[in-house]
Motif scaffolding. Structure first.
Motif, PDB file in Angstrom:
ATOM      1  N   LEU A 178       0.820  -1.200   0.000  1.00  0.00           N
ATOM      2  CA  LEU A 178       0.000   0.000   0.000  1.00  0.00           C
ATOM      3  C   LEU A 178       0.862   1.260   0.000  1.00  0.00           C
ATOM      4  O   LEU A 178       2.013   1.263   0.458  1.00  0.00           O
ATOM      5  CB  LEU A 178      -0.977   0.009   1.171  1.00  0.00           C
ATOM      6  N   PHE A 179       0.277   2.290  -0.567  1.00  0.00           N
ATOM      7  CA  PHE A 179       0.891   3.617  -0.621  1.00  0.00           C
ATOM      8  C   PHE A 179      -0.146   4.584  -0.085  1.00  0.00           C
ATOM      9  O   PHE A 179      -1.248   4.683  -0.627  1.00  0.00           O
ATOM     10  CB  PHE A 179       1.260   3.966  -2.066  1.00  0.00           C
ATOM     11  N   MET A 180       0.182   5.268   1.011  1.00  0.00           N
ATOM     12  CA  MET A 180      -0.771   6.184   1.623  1.00  0.00           C
ATOM     13  C   MET A 180      -0.296   7.626   1.472  1.00  0.00           C
ATOM     14  O   MET A 180       0.865   7.938   1.749  1.00  0.00           O
ATOM     15  CB  MET A 180      -0.983   5.845   3.107  1.00  0.00           C
ATOM     16  N   ILE A 181      -1.220   8.475   1.006  1.00  0.00           N
ATOM     17  CA  ILE A 181      -0.943   9.895   0.804  1.00  0.00           C
ATOM     18  C   ILE A 181      -1.711  10.707   1.834  1.00  0.00           C
ATOM     19  O   ILE A 181      -2.863  10.388   2.160  1.00  0.00           O
ATOM     20  CB  ILE A 181      -1.382  10.352  -0.605  1.00  0.00           C
ATOM     21  N   HIS A 182      -1.090  11.760   2.330  1.00  0.00           N
ATOM     22  CA  HIS A 182      -1.767  12.723   3.188  1.00  0.00           C
ATOM     23  C   HIS A 182      -1.239  14.101   2.819  1.00  0.00           C
ATOM     24  O   HIS A 182      -0.035  14.321   2.772  1.00  0.00           O
ATOM     25  CB  HIS A 182      -1.499  12.418   4.664  1.00  0.00           C
ATOM     26  N   ARG A 183      -2.180  14.987   2.504  1.00  0.00           N
ATOM     27  CA  ARG A 183      -1.831  16.339   2.064  1.00  0.00           C
ATOM     28  C   ARG A 183      -0.848  16.328   0.885  1.00  0.00           C
ATOM     29  O   ARG A 183       0.095  17.114   0.820  1.00  0.00           O
ATOM     30  CB  ARG A 183      -1.266  17.158   3.221  1.00  0.00           C
ATOM     31  N   GLY A 184      -1.075  15.402  -0.035  1.00  0.00           N
ATOM     32  CA  GLY A 184      -0.301  15.362  -1.264  1.00  0.00           C
ATOM     33  C   GLY A 184       1.074  14.750  -1.149  1.00  0.00           C
ATOM     34  O   GLY A 184       1.833  14.766  -2.123  1.00  0.00           O
ATOM     35  N   GLN A 185       1.398  14.173   0.023  1.00  0.00           N
ATOM     36  CA  GLN A 185       2.731  13.604   0.208  1.00  0.00           C
ATOM     37  C   GLN A 185       2.636  12.181   0.768  1.00  0.00           C
ATOM     38  O   GLN A 185       1.675  11.820   1.440  1.00  0.00           O
ATOM     39  CB  GLN A 185       3.561  14.477   1.159  1.00  0.00           C
ATOM     40  N   LYS A 186       3.675  11.406   0.483  1.00  0.00           N
ATOM     41  CA  LYS A 186       3.732  10.031   0.977  1.00  0.00           C
ATOM     42  C   LYS A 186       3.874  10.008   2.500  1.00  0.00           C
ATOM     43  O   LYS A 186       4.679  10.738   3.075  1.00  0.00           O
ATOM     44  CB  LYS A 186       4.938   9.318   0.357  1.00  0.00           C
ATOM     45  N   VAL A 187       3.075   9.139   3.137  1.00  0.00           N
ATOM     46  CA  VAL A 187       3.251   8.908   4.574  1.00  0.00           C
ATOM     47  C   VAL A 187       3.545   7.442   4.874  1.00  0.00           C
ATOM     48  O   VAL A 187       4.200   7.139   5.871  1.00  0.00           O
ATOM     49  CB  VAL A 187       2.023   9.376   5.397  1.00  0.00           C
ATOM     50  N   ILE A 188       3.080   6.526   4.025  1.00  0.00           N
ATOM     51  CA  ILE A 188       3.370   5.103   4.187  1.00  0.00           C
ATOM     52  C   ILE A 188       3.567   4.480   2.804  1.00  0.00           C
ATOM     53  O   ILE A 188       2.813   4.768   1.876  1.00  0.00           O
ATOM     54  CB  ILE A 188       2.219   4.353   4.904  1.00  0.00           C
ATOM     55  N   TYR A 189       4.555   3.624   2.680  1.00  0.00           N
ATOM     56  CA  TYR A 189       4.764   2.867   1.445  1.00  0.00           C
ATOM     57  C   TYR A 189       5.451   1.567   1.824  1.00  0.00           C
ATOM     58  O   TYR A 189       6.573   1.567   2.306  1.00  0.00           O
ATOM     59  CB  TYR A 189       5.628   3.668   0.475  1.00  0.00           C
ATOM     60  N   GLY A 190       4.770   0.457   1.632  1.00  0.00           N
ATOM     61  CA  GLY A 190       5.369  -0.821   1.970  1.00  0.00           C
ATOM     62  C   GLY A 190       4.377  -1.953   1.854  1.00  0.00           C
ATOM     63  O   GLY A 190       3.210  -1.759   1.496  1.00  0.00           O
ATOM     64  N   THR A 191       4.832  -3.163   2.139  1.00  0.00           N
ATOM     65  CA  THR A 191       3.935  -4.308   2.134  1.00  0.00           C
ATOM     66  C   THR A 191       2.992  -4.220   3.327  1.00  0.00           C
ATOM     67  O   THR A 191       3.272  -3.523   4.313  1.00  0.00           O
ATOM     68  CB  THR A 191       4.720  -5.623   2.210  1.00  0.00           C
ATOM     69  N   MET A 192       1.890  -4.959   3.240  1.00  0.00           N
ATOM     70  CA  MET A 192       0.946  -4.964   4.353  1.00  0.00           C
ATOM     71  C   MET A 192       1.616  -5.493   5.615  1.00  0.00           C
ATOM     72  O   MET A 192       1.374  -5.006   6.725  1.00  0.00           O
ATOM     73  CB  MET A 192      -0.271  -5.817   3.990  1.00  0.00           C
ATOM     74  N   GLU A 193       2.479  -6.474   5.458  1.00  0.00           N
ATOM     75  CA  GLU A 193       3.204  -7.030   6.603  1.00  0.00           C
ATOM     76  C   GLU A 193       4.126  -5.982   7.221  1.00  0.00           C
ATOM     77  O   GLU A 193       4.217  -5.855   8.448  1.00  0.00           O
ATOM     78  CB  GLU A 193       4.015  -8.251   6.173  1.00  0.00           C
ATOM     79  N   ASP A 194       4.818  -5.200   6.349  1.00  0.00           N
ATOM     80  CA  ASP A 194       5.677  -4.123   6.850  1.00  0.00           C
ATOM     81  C   ASP A 194       4.879  -3.134   7.688  1.00  0.00           C
ATOM     82  O   ASP A 194       5.292  -2.723   8.778  1.00  0.00           O
ATOM     83  CB  ASP A 194       6.332  -3.362   5.691  1.00  0.00           C
ATOM     84  N   VAL A 195       3.738  -2.736   7.153  1.00  0.00           N
ATOM     85  CA  VAL A 195       2.909  -1.747   7.838  1.00  0.00           C
ATOM     86  C   VAL A 195       2.436  -2.287   9.177  1.00  0.00           C
ATOM     87  O   VAL A 195       2.460  -1.588  10.197  1.00  0.00           O
ATOM     88  CB  VAL A 195       1.706  -1.344   6.953  1.00  0.00           C
ATOM     89  N   LYS A 196       2.025  -3.541   9.184  1.00  0.00           N
ATOM     90  CA  LYS A 196       1.514  -4.127  10.413  1.00  0.00           C
ATOM     91  C   LYS A 196       2.604  -4.273  11.488  1.00  0.00           C
ATOM     92  O   LYS A 196       2.369  -4.031  12.670  1.00  0.00           O
ATOM     93  CB  LYS A 196       0.908  -5.504  10.113  1.00  0.00           C
ATOM     94  N   THR A 197       3.791  -4.678  11.082  1.00  0.00           N
ATOM     95  CA  THR A 197       4.841  -4.920  12.074  1.00  0.00           C
ATOM     96  C   THR A 197       5.567  -3.641  12.483  1.00  0.00           C
ATOM     97  O   THR A 197       6.008  -3.518  13.619  1.00  0.00           O
ATOM     98  CB  THR A 197       5.860  -5.933  11.542  1.00  0.00           C
ATOM     99  N   GLN A 198       5.704  -2.696  11.568  1.00  0.00           N
ATOM    100  CA  GLN A 198       6.480  -1.495  11.854  1.00  0.00           C
ATOM    101  C   GLN A 198       5.628  -0.312  12.307  1.00  0.00           C
ATOM    102  O   GLN A 198       6.136   0.611  12.924  1.00  0.00           O
ATOM    103  CB  GLN A 198       7.296  -1.090  10.624  1.00  0.00           C
ATOM    104  N   TYR A 199       4.349  -0.336  11.958  1.00  0.00           N
ATOM    105  CA  TYR A 199       3.501   0.815  12.278  1.00  0.00           C
ATOM    106  C   TYR A 199       2.448   0.478  13.320  1.00  0.00           C
ATOM    107  O   TYR A 199       2.229   1.232  14.259  1.00  0.00           O
ATOM    108  CB  TYR A 199       2.819   1.305  10.997  1.00  0.00           C
ATOM    109  N   ALA A 200       1.793  -0.669  13.143  1.00  0.00           N
ATOM    110  CA  ALA A 200       0.628  -0.979  13.978  1.00  0.00           C
ATOM    111  C   ALA A 200       1.035  -1.751  15.224  1.00  0.00           C
ATOM    112  O   ALA A 200       1.429  -2.909  15.146  1.00  0.00           O
ATOM    113  CB  ALA A 200      -0.388  -1.783  13.165  1.00  0.00           C
ATOM    114  N   ASN A 201       0.941  -1.116  16.377  1.00  0.00           N
ATOM    115  CA  ASN A 201       1.200  -1.795  17.635  1.00  0.00           C
ATOM    116  C   ASN A 201       0.058  -2.747  17.968  1.00  0.00           C
ATOM    117  O   ASN A 201      -0.991  -2.740  17.331  1.00  0.00           O
ATOM    118  CB  ASN A 201       1.348  -0.765  18.757  1.00  0.00           C
ATOM    119  N   PHE A 202       0.270  -3.552  19.003  1.00  0.00           N
ATOM    120  CA  PHE A 202      -0.800  -4.438  19.456  1.00  0.00           C
ATOM    121  C   PHE A 202      -1.801  -3.667  20.307  1.00  0.00           C
ATOM    122  O   PHE A 202      -1.475  -2.657  20.942  1.00  0.00           O
ATOM    123  CB  PHE A 202      -0.228  -5.595  20.279  1.00  0.00           C
TER     124      PHE A 202
END
Length: 310
Positions: free
Chosen positions: A202-226
């Motif tokens: 996934l690639f997530m944009i906020h206010r016209g700029q990248k905020v997240i870019y990576g695999t779903m697994e990357d996002v879950k392990t590096q961004y989403a806490n338990f």
């Protein structure tokens, strides 16, 4: 993997307003790539630049070995957010007309159209005019139109909008089937549960700029806490004092405990105080929906280690 679409340092302004800035991502053959962001983030502008509806002020768009105005759009499928089929035209006629615009053989297009109409529970509707169809039926026809010519790259802008659950499952199955057969898919949707279920990256944009870019697994392990959801009547103060708990949200007798990054759930569960009332307990990672809301509202409650990059 083979790169089908490469977007590099894309920038676009309208008058004095910068709508997107330094947008870069790739879509690989056979993958489902989600492009996400709140309304006004720049998703539609990015897609319209890819489709050649408008052209960027900065950066480049490359489809395989073609770029800019030379991109072979006859092998790209596009389902726009704003649906638009000729209302007084029969279903089969509009499908064959759109296939012809893509230089696709009409005999093969008719065969594929009949097969897809049957698959999407529209068998016998080929001679019905578009205006006689329900909204969901019309959406199915437009989806068929976007894939009838066997595109190598498929761009889907809010494909699930307005669909009932059964139709959503049909769309999900077909999108997965297309990806499994090598189609590169760029998917934009606000239905985070479906994106989380389907997307490879996934690639997530906020206010016209990248905020997240990576695999779903990357996002879950590096961004989403338990987080730990506990059903049972407990005092907020007692829950907030538990080690590794960053914050607590309570609604009636349900408490959601957001845990520190890198916490080990099995160890943490063993150390829960014995006097905590637990009727039900579930522990999982923060959902993509919650990450989306966190970014869109600028709360920044979850992320600690900076943006996720592929």
């Amino acid at each position: 993997m083979e790169t089908m679409l490469s977007v590099e340092s894309l920038g676009k302004s309208f008058k004095d307003k910068q709508v997107i800035s330094n947008i870069s991502f790739e879509v690989q053959k056979g993958e489902i790539m989600a492009i996400l962001g709140p309304n006004g983030a720049g998703k539609s502008t990015t897609i319209r630049n890819i489709m050649g509806i408008m052209y960027p002020d900065e950066g480049s768009i490359v489809f395989q070995n073609s770029n800019g105005k030379d991109i072979p759009r006859h092998i790209i499928g596009y389902l726009p957010e704003e649906r638009g089929l000729y209302k007084n035209v029969k279903v089969m006629d509009i499908l064959l007309y759109l296939a012809e615009l893509k230089d696709y053989p009409l005999d093969k297009a008719k065969e594929r159209a009949l097969a897809y109409l049957k698959k999407f529970d529209l068998e016998g509707k080929e001679k019905v005019s578009v205006e006689e169809l329900s909204k969901g039926m019309g959406q199915k026809v437009q989806f068929i139109a976007s894939i009838i010519h066997e595109p190598e790259l498929l761009i889907l802008d809010e494909p699930f909008s307005g669909l009932d659950p059964v139709s959503q499952e049909l769309f999900k199955d077909e999108i997965r089937n297309l990806a499994d057969n090598g189609t590169a898919i760029l998917l934009s949707s606000h239905q985070m549960n479906l994106v989380e279920e389907m997307a490879d990256r996934l690639f997530m944009i906020h206010r016209g700029q990248k905020v997240i870019y990576g695999t779903m697994e990357d996002v879950k392990t590096q961004y989403a806490n338990f987080k730990c959801t506990i059903h049972g009547k407990n005092d907020l103060y007692d829950l907030e004092r538990i080690p590794e708990v960053q914050r607590v949200e309570q609604n009636d007798n349900t408490s959601i405990l957001y845990l520190s990054k890198d916490v080990q759930p099995t160890i943490w569960l063993r150390n829960l105080p014995e006097d905590i009332v637990i009727q039900e307990l579930a522990i999982d990672r923060v959902s993509l929906h919650e990450i989306f809301i966190d970014i869109a509202t600028d709360k920044n409650l979850f992320q600690e280690a900076g943006e996720v990059n592929a």
